[in-house]
Design an enzyme around this catalytic site. Structure first.
Site, PDB file in Angstrom:
ATOM      1  N   LYS A   1       0.856  -1.180   0.000  1.00 49.53           N
ATOM      2  CA  LYS A   1       0.000   0.000   0.000  1.00 49.53           C
ATOM      3  C   LYS A   1       0.892   1.229   0.000  1.00 49.53           C
ATOM      4  CE  LYS A   1      -3.580   2.411   2.539  1.00 49.53           C
ATOM      5  NZ  LYS A   1      -4.590   2.318   3.586  1.00 49.53           N
TER       6      LYS A   1
ATOM      7  N   LYS B   1      -2.340  -1.530  -3.838  1.00 49.98           N
ATOM      8  CA  LYS B   1      -3.158  -0.327  -3.787  1.00 49.98           C
ATOM      9  C   LYS B   1      -2.280   0.906  -3.833  1.00 49.98           C
ATOM     10  CE  LYS B   1      -6.063   1.804  -0.396  1.00 49.98           C
ATOM     11  NZ  LYS B   1      -6.429   1.772   0.980  1.00 49.98           N
TER      12      LYS B   1
HETATM   13  C1  PBG Z   1      -7.495   3.377   5.418  1.00 48.16           C
HETATM   14  C2  PBG Z   1      -7.755   3.171   3.984  1.00 48.16           C
HETATM   15  C3  PBG Z   1      -7.580   4.103   2.938  1.00 48.16           C
HETATM   16  C4  PBG Z   1      -8.123   3.514   1.805  1.00 48.16           C
HETATM   17  C5  PBG Z   1      -8.586   2.234   2.161  1.00 48.16           C
HETATM   18  N1  PBG Z   1      -8.328   2.042   3.512  1.00 48.16           N
HETATM   19  C6  PBG Z   1      -7.059   5.500   2.944  1.00 48.16           C
HETATM   20  C7  PBG Z   1      -5.776   5.822   3.500  1.00 48.16           C
HETATM   21  O1  PBG Z   1      -4.913   4.979   3.723  1.00 48.16           O
HETATM   22  O2  PBG Z   1      -5.596   7.004   3.764  1.00 48.16           O
HETATM   23  C8  PBG Z   1      -8.226   4.166   0.447  1.00 48.16           C
HETATM   24  C9  PBG Z   1      -9.277   3.657  -0.473  1.00 48.16           C
HETATM   25  C10 PBG Z   1      -9.608   4.564  -1.605  1.00 48.16           C
HETATM   26  O3  PBG Z   1      -8.955   5.611  -1.818  1.00 48.16           O
HETATM   27  O4  PBG Z   1     -10.547   4.242  -2.337  1.00 48.16           O
HETATM   28  N2  PBG Z   1      -6.471   2.785   6.047  1.00 48.16           N
END
Ligand code: PBG
Length: 346
Positions: free
Chosen positions: A215, A269
């Protein structure tokens, strides 16, 4: 999905009047729709889709999210309706994200451990009425903290091990409420192993872990932070725990650790800007590998569709097929119901 590259060396012999004397003409296989369908390597089916939805408190209400046109926050009863609709379309699973009342947020994210919090309410309600759909829950503290970070914050630092302790308890609370898959998105070190041990100790051996293995610290999450109400409160950024966008080998290391610690499925992601990472993880580990077409990707595509700048009927399936071609087993996408409707229409 095969990962070998072709070993063909086309030979061209120029001929004066009638063009090239080619033996290899790749265009033959593209000459009409039937042959293009016949030779297509990757395909998209409804079984590839995970639909992320946003849940809020209240009743019979849907509120639009300005930066994600077409996506709404749903009260729990509306989330049940959405789950019924998804099940009718044969979408295998939903991913739940809560918009937590700001009054319930604190520095420790303690509402995450409330067994009657919004996520747990939604889990129970959907499980009771739509037991056939898979339910994936996000494990991280950001919807619950006053500072919008995924972990505990002390003097500007995110505490790793103390956060992991809380995430383990959050996972067990979600499993007790009916979560089928725990998806830790926090990027703390060691959380997958700790969560696995915690779930097993609580008797949840069959609850899967889909780790957000790779991520990245990304600007593509902007609209999501509007959706869960952390955009304005987030202090600083998440670069000490989410990955640097320049790194690929580090994703392999992160994923290797998660696999060792017991992850059942991996996720990458954001999605489209990181397809190389999807490919590398799938090739290296062969585990079920998912990609998250995140909020900013959705906003860019949907914004351009709504302006008439791109053809929505074509660009959405094309963007999802690209994930399949890159080796993904499935995609978390806000387009899930729309594309499932089209797939069902044939
Ligand atoms: C939270 C999380 C995030 C997303 C999924 N879980 C945001 C972040 O890490 O700030 C993003 C999903 C999206 O942008 O559609 N931990």
């Amino acid at each position: 999905m095969a990962f070998s590259s072709p070993r063909i060396h086309p030979v061209a012999t120029p001929r004066a009047a009638s063009g090239l004397d080619l033996v290899q003409r790749p265009r033959r296989n593209r000459k009409s729709d039937w042959t293009r369908r016949l030779v297509r390597e990757a395909s998209l089916t409804v079984d590839d889709l995970i639909w992320p939805i946003f849940v809020m408190k209240g009743q019979a209400t849907r509120t639009p999210i300005a930066s994600m046109p077409g996506v709404e926050r749903l009260t729990v009863d509306e989330a049940v309706r959405a789950a019924e609709y998804a099940a009718r379309l044969k979408i295998p699973a939903l991913a739940l994200f809560p918009y937590i009342d700001p009054a319930l947020r604190d520095a420790e994210g303690s509402e995450a451990l409330n067994e009657n919090n919004l996520v747990c309410q939604a889990l129970r309600a959907i499980k009771a009425e739509v037991p056939e759909i898979g339910l994936i829950t996000d494990v991280a503290l950001d919807p619950f903290t006053s500072h919008g970070h995924d972990g505990l914050l002390e003097d500007g630092r995110i505490l790793n091990d103390e956060t992991v302790d809380i995430l383990v308890r959050q996972s067990v609370v979600q499993a007790e409420a009916g979560a089928d898959v725990i998806a830790p998105s926090d990027m703390m070190d060691g959380r997958v192993g700790a969560i696995r041990a915690g779930l097993d100790a609580a008797g949840f051996q069959d609850v899967q872990i889909m780790s957000y293995a790779a991520k990245y610290a990304s600007a593509f999450y902007g609209p999501f932070r509007d959706a869960i109400g952390t955009a304005k409160t987030l202090s600083g950024d998440k670069r000490t725990y989410q990955m640097d966008p320049g790194n690929g080998l580090e994703a392999l290391r992160e994923a290797a650790l998660d696999v060792e610690e017991g992850a059942d499925m991996l996720m990458v992601k954001p999605g489209l800007p990181y397809l190389d990472i999807v490919w590398r993880l799938k090739e290296a580990f062969g585990l079920p590998t998912f990609a998250y077409q995140v909020s900013g990707e959705y906003a860019m595509i949907e914004g351009a569709i709504r302006n008439g700048w791109v053809d929505g009927d074509r660009i959405v399936p094309e963007s999802l097929l690209a994930f399949k071609r890159a080796g993904a087993d499935g995609i978390l996408t806000y387009f899930a119901p729309r594309i499932a409707e089209r797939l069902a229409a044939g």
